[in-house]
Design a protein around this motif. Structure first.
Motif, PDB file in Angstrom:
ATOM      1  N   VAL A   1       3.714   9.899  -9.634  1.00  0.00           N
ATOM      2  CA  VAL A   1       3.746   9.410 -11.013  1.00  0.00           C
ATOM      3  C   VAL A   1       2.417   9.682 -11.707  1.00  0.00           C
ATOM      4  O   VAL A   1       1.353   9.435 -11.127  1.00  0.00           O
ATOM      5  N   PRO A   2       2.442  10.191 -12.927  1.00  0.00           N
ATOM      6  CA  PRO A   2       1.193  10.363 -13.683  1.00  0.00           C
ATOM      7  C   PRO A   2       0.441   9.037 -13.760  1.00  0.00           C
ATOM      8  O   PRO A   2       1.047   7.969 -13.845  1.00  0.00           O
ATOM      9  N   GLU A   3      -0.878   9.101 -13.761  1.00  0.00           N
ATOM     10  CA  GLU A   3      -1.695   7.895 -13.686  1.00  0.00           C
ATOM     11  C   GLU A   3      -1.354   6.879 -14.773  1.00  0.00           C
ATOM     12  O   GLU A   3      -1.301   5.674 -14.516  1.00  0.00           O
ATOM     13  N   LYS A   4      -1.082   7.353 -15.974  1.00  0.00           N
ATOM     14  CA  LYS A   4      -0.843   6.423 -17.079  1.00  0.00           C
ATOM     15  C   LYS A   4       0.472   5.651 -16.925  1.00  0.00           C
ATOM     16  O   LYS A   4       0.676   4.629 -17.596  1.00  0.00           O
ATOM     17  N   HIS A   5       1.384   6.129 -16.044  1.00  0.00           N
ATOM     18  CA  HIS A   5       2.663   5.455 -15.844  1.00  0.00           C
ATOM     19  C   HIS A   5       2.742   4.741 -14.493  1.00  0.00           C
ATOM     20  O   HIS A   5       3.774   4.153 -14.166  1.00  0.00           O
ATOM     21  N   GLN A   6       1.670   4.784 -13.710  1.00  0.00           N
ATOM     22  CA  GLN A   6       1.737   4.253 -12.346  1.00  0.00           C
ATOM     23  C   GLN A   6       1.968   2.743 -12.312  1.00  0.00           C
ATOM     24  O   GLN A   6       2.761   2.255 -11.510  1.00  0.00           O
ATOM     25  N   GLN A   7       1.298   1.989 -13.181  1.00  0.00           N
ATOM     26  CA  GLN A   7       1.475   0.538 -13.156  1.00  0.00           C
ATOM     27  C   GLN A   7       2.900   0.163 -13.535  1.00  0.00           C
ATOM     28  O   GLN A   7       3.505  -0.748 -12.949  1.00  0.00           O
ATOM     29  N   GLU A   8       3.458   0.852 -14.525  1.00  0.00           N
ATOM     30  CA  GLU A   8       4.850   0.614 -14.923  1.00  0.00           C
ATOM     31  C   GLU A   8       5.788   0.880 -13.746  1.00  0.00           C
ATOM     32  O   GLU A   8       6.727   0.116 -13.498  1.00  0.00           O
ATOM     33  N   PHE A   9       5.504   1.949 -13.006  1.00  0.00           N
ATOM     34  CA  PHE A   9       6.308   2.284 -11.827  1.00  0.00           C
ATOM     35  C   PHE A   9       6.195   1.181 -10.769  1.00  0.00           C
ATOM     36  O   PHE A   9       7.196   0.724 -10.212  1.00  0.00           O
TER      37      PHE A   9
ATOM     38  N   LYS B   1       0.828  -1.212   0.000  1.00  0.00           N
ATOM     39  CA  LYS B   1       0.000   0.000   0.000  1.00  0.00           C
ATOM     40  C   LYS B   1       0.859   1.257   0.000  1.00  0.00           C
ATOM     41  O   LYS B   1       0.518   2.259  -0.648  1.00  0.00           O
ATOM     42  N   LEU B   2       1.972   1.235   0.715  1.00  0.00           N
ATOM     43  CA  LEU B   2       2.808   2.423   0.823  1.00  0.00           C
ATOM     44  C   LEU B   2       3.374   2.825  -0.537  1.00  0.00           C
ATOM     45  O   LEU B   2       3.337   4.004  -0.906  1.00  0.00           O
ATOM     46  N   ILE B   3       3.885   1.869  -1.294  1.00  0.00           N
ATOM     47  CA  ILE B   3       4.447   2.213  -2.599  1.00  0.00           C
ATOM     48  C   ILE B   3       3.334   2.664  -3.549  1.00  0.00           C
ATOM     49  O   ILE B   3       3.547   3.547  -4.389  1.00  0.00           O
ATOM     50  N   ARG B   4       2.121   2.091  -3.387  1.00  0.00           N
ATOM     51  CA  ARG B   4       1.008   2.535  -4.235  1.00  0.00           C
ATOM     52  C   ARG B   4       0.612   3.971  -3.891  1.00  0.00           C
ATOM     53  O   ARG B   4       0.316   4.775  -4.786  1.00  0.00           O
ATOM     54  N   ASP B   5       0.620   4.303  -2.594  1.00  0.00           N
ATOM     55  CA  ASP B   5       0.297   5.672  -2.180  1.00  0.00           C
ATOM     56  C   ASP B   5       1.330   6.657  -2.727  1.00  0.00           C
ATOM     57  O   ASP B   5       0.989   7.746  -3.200  1.00  0.00           O
ATOM     58  N   LEU B   6       2.610   6.276  -2.658  1.00  0.00           N
ATOM     59  CA  LEU B   6       3.668   7.151  -3.172  1.00  0.00           C
ATOM     60  C   LEU B   6       3.550   7.302  -4.687  1.00  0.00           C
ATOM     61  O   LEU B   6       3.729   8.397  -5.226  1.00  0.00           O
ATOM     62  N   ALA B   7       3.237   6.214  -5.362  1.00  0.00           N
ATOM     63  CA  ALA B   7       3.081   6.277  -6.814  1.00  0.00           C
ATOM     64  C   ALA B   7       1.949   7.223  -7.193  1.00  0.00           C
ATOM     65  O   ALA B   7       2.051   7.987  -8.158  1.00  0.00           O
ATOM     66  N   GLY B   8       0.876   7.188  -6.404  1.00  0.00           N
ATOM     67  CA  GLY B   8      -0.256   8.056  -6.690  1.00  0.00           C
ATOM     68  C   GLY B   8       0.086   9.527  -6.588  1.00  0.00           C
ATOM     69  O   GLY B   8      -0.545  10.376  -7.234  1.00  0.00           O
ATOM     70  N   MET B   9       1.100   9.856  -5.783  1.00  0.00           N
ATOM     71  CA  MET B   9       1.507  11.249  -5.620  1.00  0.00           C
ATOM     72  C   MET B   9       2.559  11.668  -6.639  1.00  0.00           C
ATOM     73  O   MET B   9       2.572  12.809  -7.097  1.00  0.00           O
TER      74      MET B   9
END
Length: 338
Positions: free
Chosen positions: A303-311, A293-301
């Motif tokens: 990384v642009p949404e379209k690149h979040q899964q790649e991140f 969850k923590l890395i997903r929360d950081l990604a949401g802040m």
């Protein structure tokens, strides 16, 4: 001569305290705190600097060179424990009483301390929701509480009615602030031992990238802002008027939601230095890290949404288990002593 020295030390103390609070907290927080001490409501509302409030307290006889209990209780209630070191540095002749932070409150009632808890529990969305409910336009929790107290919407004799309204609005943290066992409330305001861990953001094993370094497009803005404002990282200072960048507030607030402080940041693989005085908060931090969850929360802040899964496919958070267990053990031992 001795009296002259004492007067100068007290004058220096007032200046250090005033400058610290003006820099680090909203003056409206102090106005909420001092409501029972300053009988002149108009003067209380018109005060624009901490020194105005200090002089009022002196004139009412609540603060003097020989009676500083209100100062000690104010530091505890606002959790501005860093002020102790600042006073020691700038007023070396001043000495804090031993174990002062573990003493009981003598200057603020349990009800007043609950209102401080309430103010600390409300986020901007909560303030908007309550302002709309009571036809106000409040920018912060402290001005909201001041207004609702003045209108007798919040009052000690009928606090249950306001609490029920909070329940209907589903403001759970605010309800807890007003209903939590008072011994737990008082414990919150003590200067408690803190332990920390490092949360590292690094590439997963097996990643196609050999470089462990973060993608500059994701992390450079964060690193730049955190480095610039790192002296304000403490949770007690995050609402300082000197912090205005949305990204910084968002990231630090993320860890605040886990009852933890961002104390420092290292470049390279991004390393957050996180600390807390609550063993439950530390266990929660470990859980949100372990669950992803923590890395997903950081990604949401970051990384642009379209690149979040790649991140998320390439990056993860890491906490050393031995470091975590050692910190948790120390916090639990400290809790047993209190």
């Amino acid at each position: 001569m001795e009296t002259s020295k004492e007067e100068k030390a007290f004058a220096d103390l007032k200046m250090v305290v005033s400058e610290w609070f003006d820099k680090n907290i909203d003056i409206n927080m102090l106005k909420v705190l001092y409501r029972d001490h300053v009988g002149n409501t108009f003067a209380l509302h018109m005060a624009s600097e901490t020194m105005d409030l200090i002089n009022m307290l002196i004139s009412f006889g609540d603060l003097s060179p020989t009676n500083l209990n209100l100062l000690y209780d104010t530091i505890k209630a606002t959790q501005q424990f860093g002020l102790e070191e600042e006073i020691k540095k700038q007023v070396p002749s001043f000495h804090f009483p031993e174990d002062i932070w573990n003493n009981d409150f003598t200057e603020f009632t349990p009800y007043r301390l609950r209102l401080v808890q309430l103010g600390l529990s409300l986020n901007p969305d909560d303030v908007k929701k309550l302002s709309k409910r009571y036809n106000g336009k409040h920018k912060d929790s402290w001005s909201l509480i001041m207004d609702l107290e003045h209108k007798m919407i919040i009052c000690e004799k009928d606090i249950d009615s306001f609490t029920q309204m909070l329940k209907r609005l589903e403001l759970k943290r605010a309800v807890i602030a007003l209903t939590e066992d008072i011994s737990s409330v008082l414990l919150t305001f003590r200067k408690r031992h803190r332990e920390g861990v490092k949360v590292t953001v690094k590439r997963k094993r097996g990643s196609s990238h050999l470089d462990d370094q973060p993608n500059p497009e994701c992390f450079d803005p964060l690193l730049t802002e955190l480095h610039k404002y790192k002296k304000y990282f403490a949770a007690s200072n995050i609402n300082s008027k000197e912090i205005f960048t949305p990204l910084l507030k968002e990231v630090v607030s993320l860890f605040q939601n886990y009852s933890s402080n961002v104390d420092d940041i290292e470049k390279g693989c991004v390393v957050f230095h996180i600390s807390t005085h609550d063993p439950d908060a530390l266990m929660n931090l470990w859980e949100v890290h372990s669950s992803g969850k923590l890395i997903r929360d950081l990604a949401g802040m970051l990384v642009p949404e379209k690149h979040q899964q790649e991140f998320l496919d390439e990056w993860m958070t890491c906490i050393d288990k031995n470091e975590y267990e050692a910190a948790l053990r120390k916090l639990k031992e400290e809790g047993e002593k209190m």
